[in-house]
Design a protein around this motif. Structure first.
Motif, PDB file in Angstrom:
ATOM      1  N   VAL A 235      -9.592 -33.998  33.817  1.00 17.25           N
ATOM      2  CA  VAL A 235     -10.311 -33.467  32.657  1.00 17.25           C
ATOM      3  C   VAL A 235      -9.455 -33.526  31.397  1.00 17.25           C
ATOM      4  O   VAL A 235      -9.925 -33.925  30.321  1.00 17.25           O
ATOM      5  N   LEU A 236      -8.199 -33.158  31.506  1.00 16.21           N
ATOM      6  CA  LEU A 236      -7.359 -33.050  30.308  1.00 16.21           C
ATOM      7  C   LEU A 236      -7.001 -34.408  29.719  1.00 16.21           C
ATOM      8  O   LEU A 236      -6.898 -34.539  28.492  1.00 16.21           O
ATOM      9  N   VAL A 237      -6.794 -35.427  30.543  1.00 16.77           N
ATOM     10  CA  VAL A 237      -6.396 -36.730  30.002  1.00 16.77           C
ATOM     11  C   VAL A 237      -7.493 -37.319  29.113  1.00 16.77           C
ATOM     12  O   VAL A 237      -7.209 -37.748  27.988  1.00 16.77           O
ATOM     13  N   PRO A 238      -8.782 -37.376  29.530  1.00 19.44           N
ATOM     14  CA  PRO A 238      -9.809 -37.861  28.594  1.00 19.44           C
ATOM     15  C   PRO A 238      -9.955 -36.974  27.361  1.00 19.44           C
ATOM     16  O   PRO A 238     -10.154 -37.483  26.244  1.00 19.44           O
ATOM     17  N   LEU A 239      -9.873 -35.644  27.541  1.00 23.77           N
ATOM     18  CA  LEU A 239      -9.967 -34.767  26.375  1.00 23.77           C
ATOM     19  C   LEU A 239      -8.818 -35.014  25.409  1.00 23.77           C
ATOM     20  O   LEU A 239      -9.003 -34.991  24.181  1.00 23.77           O
ATOM     21  N   MET A 240      -7.639 -35.276  25.937  1.00 21.80           N
ATOM     22  CA  MET A 240      -6.516 -35.567  25.063  1.00 21.80           C
ATOM     23  C   MET A 240      -6.729 -36.874  24.321  1.00 21.80           C
ATOM     24  O   MET A 240      -6.393 -36.996  23.126  1.00 21.80           O
ATOM     25  N   ALA A 241      -7.312 -37.874  24.984  1.00 25.77           N
ATOM     26  CA  ALA A 241      -7.582 -39.146  24.317  1.00 25.77           C
ATOM     27  C   ALA A 241      -8.559 -38.958  23.170  1.00 25.77           C
ATOM     28  O   ALA A 241      -8.376 -39.508  22.077  1.00 25.77           O
ATOM     29  N   ILE A 242      -9.596 -38.162  23.396  1.00 21.37           N
ATOM     30  CA  ILE A 242     -10.571 -37.903  22.330  1.00 21.37           C
ATOM     31  C   ILE A 242      -9.909 -37.153  21.186  1.00 21.37           C
ATOM     32  O   ILE A 242     -10.065 -37.491  20.004  1.00 21.37           O
ATOM     33  N   GLY A 243      -9.137 -36.126  21.510  1.00 20.59           N
ATOM     34  CA  GLY A 243      -8.498 -35.328  20.463  1.00 20.59           C
ATOM     35  C   GLY A 243      -7.498 -36.133  19.649  1.00 20.59           C
ATOM     36  O   GLY A 243      -7.445 -36.023  18.415  1.00 20.59           O
ATOM     37  N   VAL A 244      -6.693 -36.974  20.323  1.00 20.99           N
ATOM     38  CA  VAL A 244      -5.702 -37.783  19.607  1.00 20.99           C
ATOM     39  C   VAL A 244      -6.391 -38.775  18.682  1.00 20.99           C
ATOM     40  O   VAL A 244      -5.961 -38.991  17.538  1.00 20.99           O
ATOM     41  N   THR A 245      -7.482 -39.386  19.162  1.00 19.59           N
ATOM     42  CA  THR A 245      -8.190 -40.356  18.314  1.00 19.59           C
ATOM     43  C   THR A 245      -8.815 -39.680  17.105  1.00 19.59           C
ATOM     44  O   THR A 245      -8.739 -40.189  15.976  1.00 19.59           O
ATOM     45  N   LEU A 246      -9.457 -38.537  17.309  1.00 18.07           N
ATOM     46  CA  LEU A 246     -10.046 -37.818  16.170  1.00 18.07           C
ATOM     47  C   LEU A 246      -8.966 -37.394  15.182  1.00 18.07           C
ATOM     48  O   LEU A 246      -9.177 -37.435  13.960  1.00 18.07           O
ATOM     49  N   LEU A 247      -7.814 -36.983  15.696  1.00 17.75           N
ATOM     50  CA  LEU A 247      -6.724 -36.595  14.802  1.00 17.75           C
ATOM     51  C   LEU A 247      -6.201 -37.793  14.017  1.00 17.75           C
ATOM     52  O   LEU A 247      -5.905 -37.696  12.814  1.00 17.75           O
ATOM     53  N   ALA A 248      -6.089 -38.958  14.682  1.00 20.19           N
ATOM     54  CA  ALA A 248      -5.614 -40.158  13.994  1.00 20.19           C
ATOM     55  C   ALA A 248      -6.601 -40.631  12.945  1.00 20.19           C
ATOM     56  O   ALA A 248      -6.211 -41.177  11.909  1.00 20.19           O
ATOM     57  N   MET A 249      -7.905 -40.437  13.182  1.00 18.60           N
ATOM     58  CA  MET A 249      -8.923 -40.892  12.228  1.00 18.60           C
ATOM     59  C   MET A 249      -8.954 -40.053  10.966  1.00 18.60           C
ATOM     60  O   MET A 249      -9.618 -40.428   9.996  1.00 18.60           O
ATOM     61  N   ARG A 250      -8.270 -38.941  10.959  1.00 16.88           N
ATOM     62  CA  ARG A 250      -8.226 -38.152   9.731  1.00 16.88           C
ATOM     63  C   ARG A 250      -7.471 -38.872   8.635  1.00 16.88           C
ATOM     64  O   ARG A 250      -7.705 -38.619   7.452  1.00 16.88           O
ATOM     65  N   ARG A 251      -6.572 -39.774   8.992  1.00 18.20           N
ATOM     66  CA  ARG A 251      -5.810 -40.540   8.004  1.00 18.20           C
ATOM     67  C   ARG A 251      -6.440 -41.902   7.728  1.00 18.20           C
ATOM     68  O   ARG A 251      -5.822 -42.752   7.102  1.00 18.20           O
ATOM     69  N   VAL A 252      -7.640 -42.132   8.250  1.00 16.13           N
ATOM     70  CA  VAL A 252      -8.307 -43.418   8.093  1.00 16.13           C
ATOM     71  C   VAL A 252      -9.601 -43.222   7.327  1.00 16.13           C
ATOM     72  O   VAL A 252     -10.383 -42.310   7.609  1.00 16.13           O
ATOM     73  N   THR A 253      -9.838 -44.079   6.344  1.00 19.46           N
ATOM     74  CA  THR A 253     -11.087 -44.088   5.585  1.00 19.46           C
ATOM     75  C   THR A 253     -11.820 -45.375   5.918  1.00 19.46           C
ATOM     76  O   THR A 253     -11.375 -46.475   5.535  1.00 19.46           O
TER      77      THR A 253
END
Length: 804
Positions: free
Chosen positions: A317-335
């Motif tokens: 459960v945690l590994v997919p949730l971490m992948a989603i969270g990391v991607t959403l966090l990285a997209m904050r610096r992307v327009t």
């Protein structure tokens, strides 16, 4: 006739295909479909992500299996606990068995041995054995059979010259690498050191682990798992530049920025799920291969390596949730706009305040651990505050959590440090300028590539400092030898007191033995149990090596002058009725009277640097012969210098006399077994973590090359030489690596003394080991970069400019 009244309108449910599902799930699902349908390049990225996540998941599953491994090992230890004492003597009968310990060690390999003699037709069979071996024959484990047949094992074959008639199965072994044998006999008695049992397996209460070892275990676990988490987060972001083009197309189709971030998370989720499957397959494959591997003295059966269901579900459960969270966090610096994707640079610089907050919070957590009230009070003292609160398990958990926060802080500081340095980097050669410009446009991938090694090095330096402090308490214990001079070793024979001189004569005939001396020593207590002392029984020549005797004849007894530690001890008086305080023979120990003391003598300093004191030295004629029954004999041995393998030869010669003999080597260090187990487990975990980090570096390097292939192709097409491009890629790795290792060294040097202080240890640092860690980490980064150069050269071709 009036017209019919029209029916009132009713709401009509939309078709099932048109019903709106959860927007979040729908957008994640669309992102997953885009990742699966993105062609060969997309599948290449997914495979790289799956490889990276799979490596981390496999190690997490092995970690999740650790509680099960411990539980199965405890069960096997329970089965092997076969020479325990009983509160009430076991009488011989149809279900009884005599068993004696015959352990040995060959060139550092411990060998577990048992001598057995069934006393009845229904005596219990040892686990893993189909039938009892006949007297003079033995059954062995597969590992011992391989060791016996190995070149260079002549002394072991001489030590165990018995015919092999069977194999011990897994039910009777701790692991496939355990060396074990079972020897049949018809000469065992309780008086000669055997035990009588009626069943195998006995529960012994677990020995409480030293709190310092608990802290070492917890910190080691955090240090080994932190790089895994860093790499899982990095693997979830593979292929970011390829993903950006699809996001721009989706923006052109009407998606807003929040939706594009969810699409990106869905794409990452596919690679992560594939990584979960790959990690599970890698775990299952490693699980079947683990029986062939012995790591740090431990071996395991595949059936014992099974992850706890709750922990395995948590990983899933945690590994997919971490992948989603990391991607959403990285997209904050992307327009993501309809005409392309812009990553924020320039004014949008990384902030440092929250990155510094993490290690500071870790320090605060460690300080809180020191202020907790402790329940650890091994001496029963009322002033429990004098004990360090970290010696309690709660304090150790808090300290380990503080270490984790500091490691995460070191990891998050690296991108900010690389950005700050490259922003002010001076000009130089063309390869340097290309590398600096690339890092200025986006230092994240390069920083992430070495983040795992940075965390591993910082944690290793801190763990090494803690380990250095803890090891000082365990590695300096030496066995003293009762006497000095011509004797260097000693061999004990259980139940051999009555034949002590004969045993010494037989051992004196062994090659390389220059002198032997036999004696018997055991404690005695008065019948009332109030007074006690130790007695040593030997002839006058041997007793003269322990004390300065004025004169001696058989029948004399001497008392050694008491030392400072013996002043308060109450010893039985001459003529008092006494009996052995430790007795391993059949029945009850005999009661006898202490003989009259001939003289009070001073002890002679032995190999431990101090003389014995407060002991009775008695010649054989001064004690009844029955007193020697069931007591051990000790034979001091002098060895000729220059012998090849003198210790192994002496053990072989002693076991040729009796397989129950035990030979001690006083100059050797005697380490605590629990400490050795912790040390071996940490060594094995460190090896696995280092392997994971090295593989993750290679996977991340290949992914970065794939992302840069069109840029490299353009530069090469415009005439840039391959050497310049190769050096620029090398600079892109070397600069973050140098900054990361410097940051890791500083972080490790801060955490190490803090851990030593919290554990109440003296400050000490092993600079040579620390430099070796940094060197190994540097070598790993350079090696993975060099392994990726062939891939880089293949990308510097005109076909790298193809774009669909």
């Amino acid at each position: 006739m009036s017209a019919p009244t029209p029916a009132s309108p009713r709401a009509v449910a939309p078709p099932a295909a048109d019903r709106v599902r959860s927007p979040l799930l729908a957008q994640l699902g669309l992102g997953a479909r885009l990742a699966l349908g993105s062609g060969r390049e997309g599948w290449g990225r997914l495979l790289l992500t799956a490889c990276g996540v799979g490596l981390g998941v496999a190690l997490l599953l092995f970690t999740a299996a650790f509680p099960g491994i411990v539980e199965h090992r405890n069960q096997r230890l329970y089965v092997q606990n076969d020479t325990f004492g009983s509160d009430s003597p076991v009488p011989p009968g149809d279900r009884s068995l005599l068993i004696a310990v015959a352990d040995t060690t060959f060139k550092g390999t411990p060998i577990r041995g048992r001598v057995v003699q069934p006393e009845g037709a229904h005596a219990p069979l040892p686990p893993g054995v189909a039938a009892y071996p006949q007297p003079g024959r033995m059954v062995v484990s597969p590992a011992l059979a391989e060791l016996l047949n190995a070149p260079g094992s002549r002394l072991l074959r001489d030590r165990l010259p018995y015919p092999v008639v069977g194999t011990i199965g897994p039910a009777g072994l701790l692991g496939p690498g355990q060396a074990d044998y079972l020897l049949g006999s018809d000469r065992l008695t309780v008086d000669t050191g055997a035990r009588r049992i009626t069943a195998f397996g006995h529960f012994s209460p677990p020995k409480p682990m030293d709190p310092k070892l608990i802290l070492l275990n917890l910190v080691g676990l955090m240090v080994m798992l932190a790089p895994v988490g860093v790499f899982l987060a990095a693997a979830a972001r593979f292929g970011g530049e390829q993903r950006d083009r699809r996001l721009a197309a989706l923006r052109l189709g009407g998606a807003d920025r929040r939706m594009t971030a969810r699409f990106a998370a869905g794409e990452s989720l596919v690679g992560t799920v594939l990584g979960l499957l790959a990690g599970t397959a890698l775990f299952l494959a490693g699980r079947h291969l683990i029986e062939q591997i012995t790591v740090a003295g431990f071996s395991f059966y595949a059936a014992d390596v099974s992850p706890q269901p709750a922990l395995a579900a948590l990983v899933a459960v945690l590994v997919p949730l971490m992948a989603i969270g990391v991607t959403l966090l990285a997209m904050r610096r992307v327009t993501a706009d309809p005409l392309g994707v812009v990553r924020r640079t320039g004014e949008g610089r990384r902030r440092v305040w929250w990155r510094l907050l993490l290690p500071l919070t870790g320090l605060a957590v460690m300080a809180v651990a020191l202020m907790l009230p402790t329940q650890y009070n091994p001496s029963g003292m009322k002033q429990s505050a004098v004990f360090n609160s970290v010696q309690d398990t709660r304090g150790s958990l808090l300290v380990a959590f503080g270490v984790l926060l500091m490691l995460v802080g070191v990891c998050t500081l690296l991108p900010w440090l690389v950005e700050a340095v490259t922003r002010r980097a001076p000009g130089g050669a063309l390869s340097w300028q290309l590398a600096i410009r690339r890092l200025q446009l986006g230092s994240g991938p390069a920083s992430i590539a070495v983040s795992g090694i940075v965390v591993a090095v910082a944690g290793a330096i801190a763990l090494q400092a803690l380990f250095l402090g803890v090891s000082a308490s365990y590695e300096d214990v030496r066995r003293p030898l009762p006497t000095a001079g011509r004797y260097q070793q000693s061999t004990s024979f259980p139940g051999g007191a009555a034949q002590a001189d004969a045993l010494a004569d037989r051992l004196a005939q062994a090659p390389g033995v220059t002198a032997t001396a036999a004696y018997t020593e055991f404690p005695v207590t008065s019948v009332s149990g109030q007074d006690w002392t130790r007695i040593r029984i030997a002839d006058c020549a041997v007793l003269g090596g322990f004390a300065a005797l004025p004169s001696c004849k058989d029948g004399d007894a001497f008392v050694m002058r008491p030392g400072l530690s013996d002043a308060a001890a109450a010893s039985p008086k001459p003529g008092a009725d006494v009996r052995a305080a430790v007795f391993d023979g059949e029945g009850e120990p005999p009661v006898w009277q202490l003989p009259a003391v001939t003289a009070t003598v001073d002890g002679i300093a032995g190999a431990n640097g101090r003389p014995d004191s407060g002991m009775l030295l008695i010649t054989p004629a001064a004690v009844p012969a029955t007193v020697l029954r069931g007591q051990p004999a000790t034979v001091l041995v002098g060895m000729a210098p220059g012998l090849p393998d003198p210790n192994e030869q002496l053990i072989t010669d002693a076991m040729a006399i009796s397989p129950q003999s035990h030979t001690a080597f006083p100059p050797d260090r005697q380490q605590d077994q629990t400490y050795l187990a912790v040390k071996r487990l940490l060594t094995a975990g460190s090896v696995l973590t280092l392997l994971l980090v090295a593989l993750s570096l290679l996977v991340g390097q290949l992914e970065r090359f794939r992302e840069q292939r069109r840029i490299l192709g353009v530069l090469y097409a415009f005439g840039t030489r391959r050497r310049v491009l190769g050096l620029s890629v090398l600079w892109q790795t070397l600069l973050p690596m140098a900054l990361g290792l410097a940051l890791a060294t500083v972080g490790g040097l801060l955490m190490g003394p803090m851990l030593q202080y919290t554990a109440g240890l003296a400050f000490a640092l092993d600079w040579a080991s620390m430099l070796a860690m940094v060197g190994i980490a540097s070598g790993a980064v350079l090696l993975t970069t060099l392994l990726g150069l062939p891939k880089l050269l293949r990308l510097m071709r005109p076909n790298a400019l193809r774009y669909e």
